[in-house]
Scaffold this active site. Sequence first.
Site, PDB file in Angstrom:
ATOM      1  N   TYR A  58       0.848  -1.194   0.000  1.00 28.56           N
ATOM      2  CA  TYR A  58       0.000   0.000   0.000  1.00 28.56           C
ATOM      3  C   TYR A  58       0.881   1.240   0.000  1.00 28.56           C
ATOM      4  CZ  TYR A  58      -4.978  -0.805   0.255  1.00 28.56           C
ATOM      5  OH  TYR A  58      -6.272  -1.062  -0.074  1.00 28.56           O
ATOM      6  N   GLU A  60      -0.549   4.774  -0.321  1.00 31.27           N
ATOM      7  CA  GLU A  60      -1.412   5.953  -0.490  1.00 31.27           C
ATOM      8  C   GLU A  60      -0.614   7.229  -0.278  1.00 31.27           C
ATOM      9  OE1 GLU A  60      -4.238   4.301   2.171  1.00 31.27           O
ATOM     10  OE2 GLU A  60      -5.868   4.535   0.721  1.00 31.27           O
ATOM     11  N   ASP A 204      -7.708  14.123 -24.233  1.00 29.01           N
ATOM     12  CA  ASP A 204      -7.629  12.692 -23.919  1.00 29.01           C
ATOM     13  C   ASP A 204      -6.968  12.011 -25.111  1.00 29.01           C
ATOM     14  OD1 ASP A 204      -7.994   9.998 -23.597  1.00 29.01           O
ATOM     15  OD2 ASP A 204     -10.074  10.124 -22.943  1.00 29.01           O
ATOM     16  N   THR A 230      -4.413   6.441 -21.553  1.00 31.94           N
ATOM     17  CA  THR A 230      -4.163   5.101 -21.026  1.00 31.94           C
ATOM     18  C   THR A 230      -2.754   4.728 -21.464  1.00 31.94           C
ATOM     19  OG1 THR A 230      -5.208   4.208 -23.007  1.00 31.94           O
ATOM     20  CG2 THR A 230      -6.542   4.258 -21.019  1.00 31.94           C
ATOM     21  N   LYS A 233      -2.588   1.156 -24.950  1.00 33.84           N
ATOM     22  CA  LYS A 233      -3.039   1.079 -26.351  1.00 33.84           C
ATOM     23  C   LYS A 233      -1.806   1.212 -27.247  1.00 33.84           C
ATOM     24  CE  LYS A 233      -7.751   2.532 -25.329  1.00 33.84           C
ATOM     25  NZ  LYS A 233      -7.855   3.164 -24.002  1.00 33.84           N
ATOM     26  N   ARG A 239      -1.993  -2.254 -18.441  1.00 29.83           N
ATOM     27  CA  ARG A 239      -3.279  -1.573 -18.264  1.00 29.83           C
ATOM     28  C   ARG A 239      -3.099  -0.438 -17.266  1.00 29.83           C
ATOM     29  NH1 ARG A 239      -7.451  -4.300 -21.077  1.00 29.83           N
ATOM     30  NH2 ARG A 239      -8.711  -2.601 -20.277  1.00 29.83           N
TER      31      ARG A 239
HETATM   32  N1  DSN Z   1     -12.510   0.617 -24.379  1.00 31.48           N
HETATM   33  C1  DSN Z   1     -11.560   1.543 -24.936  1.00 31.48           C
HETATM   34  C2  DSN Z   1     -11.618   1.565 -26.413  1.00 31.48           C
HETATM   35  O1  DSN Z   1     -11.891   0.514 -26.954  1.00 31.48           O
HETATM   36  O2  DSN Z   1     -11.364   2.566 -27.042  1.00 31.48           O
HETATM   37  C3  DSN Z   1     -11.704   2.872 -24.378  1.00 31.48           C
HETATM   38  O3  DSN Z   1     -11.945   2.822 -23.022  1.00 31.48           O
END
Ligand code: DSN
Length: 413
Positions: A58, A60, A204, A230, A233, A239
């Site tokens: 942990y 925090e 974003d 994120t 990707k 993740r």
């Molecule tokens: N689920 C993602 C996507 O496929 O773009 C975004 O959160």
Amino acid sequence: MSTVEHSVSPLRQHDPEVAAWLQREDRRQGNTLTLIASENHCSAAVREASASRITDKYAEGYPNRRYYGGCEIADGIEELARQRAMQLFAGAESANVQPHSGTTANLATLLALAGPNGRIVGMALKAGGHLSHGHDKSHTGMIFQARQYGVDPRGRIDLDEVRKLCKEHQPKVLIAGGSSYSRNIDYAAFAAIAKEVGAFLMADIAHPAGLMAAGVVPGPIGVADVVTMTTHKTLRGPRGGMVLAKNEVLKQVNSAVFPGSQGGPLVQQIAAKAVAFGEALRPEFRSYALRVKENAAFLAERLLAAGLDLVTGGTDNHIVLVDLQKANVTGAEVEERALAAGLSVNKNAVPGDPRPPMVTSGLRLGTAAVTTRGFGRDEIATIADVIIGLVRGNDPERFRPTVQALCEGFPLP
Ligand code: DSN
């Protein structure tokens, strides 16, 4: 594959049932070509960090200001991830690597900049935006007063509409970015609109983050007040989420991540983010990102040449959004046929889609994962032929051997 085998072997002894499920997933990924635009295959090193013992800890708070003892290693890891993130996105004034996901990064940013019940403006999901940009079924559409802009008949963002909506709604935050938008975004124009109405600009970049880090598509660093993303990707990490904030909003953003919207950070994921950022700083990553973009452009070219419609008529990034309306087939039908052929794709709404979200009239394709496997033009041409055949209603089984041969010729990292 060997690292995966090694990491699950104690599990196989301890819990063969879960181990068997995970082994099936290894096989599924190995024997499928992933064309889901939001997915990728991270390295064995990223997976090793993500599965490390620091999952027990942990932490925090933030480095050197924690609510628990024994955080000196977590401090070192988080600081390393932050420094690498700022090197990767040169010009970023700060990085918060704690968000568990892109959605929590967005929620925290909106909480910080708009406050509960504050006004926000983002792109509608059906137009290519994201649930967390103010959709009414997302907490961002419940906690904030959200209005949403669409796209013009060609599928492109209409900046006049964005400006008009902002003037009417007077948002505290204007959001630029999407989850199925295949074109570059004019962040400077968004920033000018935000300035006109006294709003903050939140960009974003979850989808193109890796392409922007590599400098192969233009990004919003230095233009937007806050950039969220994120890490899994096109950036090809574990993740997770991340926020880059300008200094003037840094304090609010950090408190909105913790304690505003999360408890203890997932330090194992932060370690894995640090590994991925280190990988993305290497010259090979730039070549990879360039190939992702070239492969998407070539895929778009082949589909167009076969007479398929694409939203916006092409792509500037890794996403190709096929509009199936004239092909007289639904997104759900093609998704199912693709799976039978060994391609993992997702049905996706197209702008103005008359069909519900579980059916849709579109197919979203992305080239990040197959490019990680080593695909170039020849393999993309083969995939394009398979997709064209599936849209036309050819038997998926006919394509399965071709897809399997590609899977075996281009194994997972
Ligand atoms: N689920 C993602 C996507 O496929 O773009 C975004 O959160």
